[in-house]
Design an enzyme around this catalytic site. Structure first.
Site, PDB file in Angstrom:
ATOM      1  N   GLY A 166      26.724  39.575  55.631  1.00 37.00           N
ATOM      2  CA  GLY A 166      25.862  38.587  56.265  1.00 37.00           C
ATOM      3  C   GLY A 166      24.701  39.227  57.009  1.00 37.00           C
ATOM      4  NE  ARG A 191      31.356  36.107  52.946  1.00 42.36           N
ATOM      5  CZ  ARG A 191      31.156  36.462  54.221  1.00 42.36           C
ATOM      6  NH1 ARG A 191      30.237  37.347  54.529  1.00 42.36           N
ATOM      7  NH2 ARG A 191      31.877  35.936  55.196  1.00 42.36           N
ATOM      8  CB  VAL A 192      32.240  43.510  52.794  1.00 43.96           C
ATOM      9  CG1 VAL A 192      32.938  44.130  51.611  1.00 43.96           C
ATOM     10  CG2 VAL A 192      30.818  44.032  52.875  1.00 43.96           C
ATOM     11  N   GLY A 193      32.799  40.616  54.686  1.00 44.10           N
ATOM     12  CA  GLY A 193      32.418  39.876  55.884  1.00 44.10           C
ATOM     13  C   GLY A 193      33.533  39.800  56.900  1.00 44.10           C
ATOM     14  CB  SER A 236      35.894  39.497  63.536  1.00 46.29           C
ATOM     15  OG  SER A 236      35.585  38.144  63.257  1.00 46.29           O
ATOM     16  CG  ASP A 237      36.970  35.373  65.454  1.00 45.24           C
ATOM     17  OD1 ASP A 237      36.107  36.025  64.842  1.00 45.24           O
ATOM     18  OD2 ASP A 237      37.170  34.170  65.262  1.00 45.24           O
ATOM     19  CG  MET A 264      30.632  30.281  58.821  1.00 46.64           C
ATOM     20  SD  MET A 264      29.510  30.198  60.224  1.00 46.64           S
ATOM     21  CE  MET A 264      28.892  28.532  60.058  1.00 46.64           C
ATOM     22  CD  GLU A 265      28.528  33.414  55.409  1.00 45.03           C
ATOM     23  OE1 GLU A 265      29.689  33.870  55.488  1.00 45.03           O
ATOM     24  OE2 GLU A 265      27.808  33.232  56.399  1.00 45.03           O
TER      25      GLU A 265
HETATM   26  N1  HPA Z   1      34.402  30.733  62.098  1.00 43.52           N
HETATM   27  C1  HPA Z   1      33.528  30.886  61.123  1.00 43.52           C
HETATM   28  N2  HPA Z   1      33.108  32.071  60.696  1.00 43.52           N
HETATM   29  C2  HPA Z   1      33.594  33.165  61.308  1.00 43.52           C
HETATM   30  C3  HPA Z   1      34.497  33.066  62.342  1.00 43.52           C
HETATM   31  C4  HPA Z   1      34.917  31.790  62.740  1.00 43.52           C
HETATM   32  O1  HPA Z   1      35.720  31.642  63.661  1.00 43.52           O
HETATM   33  N3  HPA Z   1      34.787  34.340  62.751  1.00 43.52           N
HETATM   34  C5  HPA Z   1      34.058  35.170  61.981  1.00 43.52           C
HETATM   35  N4  HPA Z   1      33.338  34.468  61.099  1.00 43.52           N
END
Ligand code: HPA
Length: 233
Positions: A21, A88-90, A204-205, A181-182
């Site tokens: 991204g 895609r690496v995200g 990441s979260d 989101m992609e």
């Molecule tokens: N929502 C959407 N896209 C993301 C999120 C999320 O919590 N964390 C990383 N990309």
């Protein structure tokens, strides 16, 4: 020839493109992993580089945030530049217990709350965007061989980052592993173009616990994801 969003000439972009991204992330990856990388695009600062990895021609490019953005760049790569496969690496937020920050999620398929697919395809029903099977199985095998914690399954590509209605709880009940989101736009574009695509994500979260990654964890997870991506091209 160029497109409104990409100044590369035909032949300047490899048949395999790794995308993230953030265009600065693409720049970092090109500098770290590619030999003899040359910059082919700066329009809107959506940097794209072509170089070699272990002697193989590879491009790395940013795709921006959200489905309209990745939709534009990947459509042009497949249709104007003859790209055969996009990885895609995200990053993503996980919504299932048992998935941890830093784990890899390989997107077998992507549900979506976006109208991208409906506007793009003319079909009398709902389309199921799925990843390329060969890339998917290769990525799962590499992750396993490298002892990298990974999960394969269905994800959600959402138009909404700030989910104030907590819609994620409804997707959680349907077994969705993570939210980004992609991916749904990428997979739809690839299938429509009769080309290949795969999305590999690092968590990441954690949307359930609201835990976020430390920068050290993020770097380690990112390196793992890149190792998997480069092992399958
Ligand atoms: N929502 C959407 N896209 C993301 C999120 C999320 O919590 N964390 C990383 N990309």
């Amino acid at each position: 020839m160029a497109t409104p969003h990409n100044t590369a000439s035909i032949g300047e972009i490899a048949e395999t493109v790794i995308m993230s991204g953030d265009p600065l992330r693409a720049k970092f990856m090109a500098e770290k992993f590619l030999e003899n990388a040359t910059l082919f695009n700066t329009t809107r600062n959506m940097f794209g580089y072509t170089g070699t990895y272990k002697g193989k021609k590879v491009s790395i490019m940013g795709h921006g945030m959200g489905m309209p953005s990745i939709g534009i760049y990947t459509h042009e790569l497949y249709h104007f530049y003859g790209v055969k496969q996009i990885i895609r690496v995200g990053t993503a937020g996980c919504i299932q217990p048992g998935i941890n920050i830093g784990d890899i999620v390989i997107a077998q398929a992507a549900c979506t709350d976006s109208n991208y697919i409906n506007n793009f395809l003319d079909i009398p029903g709902t389309f199921a965007p799925i990843g390329n099977f060969d890339l998917l199985t290769a990525a799962a095998k590499s992750s396993k061989d490298m002892n990298i914690p990974y999960h394969v399954g269905n994800i959600l590509s959402s138009d909404i980052f700030y989910d104030s209605k907590e819609n994620w709880k409804k997707w959680q009940k349907l077994g969705i592993l993570a939210i980004e989101m992609e991916c749904a736009a990428l997979y739809t574009n690839a299938i429509e173009a009769k080309r290949k695509a795969l999305t590999i994500l690092t968590i990441s979260d954690n949307i359930i616990t609201k835990e976020e990654t430390s920068s050290e964890e993020r770097q380690k997870a990112f390196t793992n994801m890149m190792k998997v991506a480069f092992s399958i091209i």
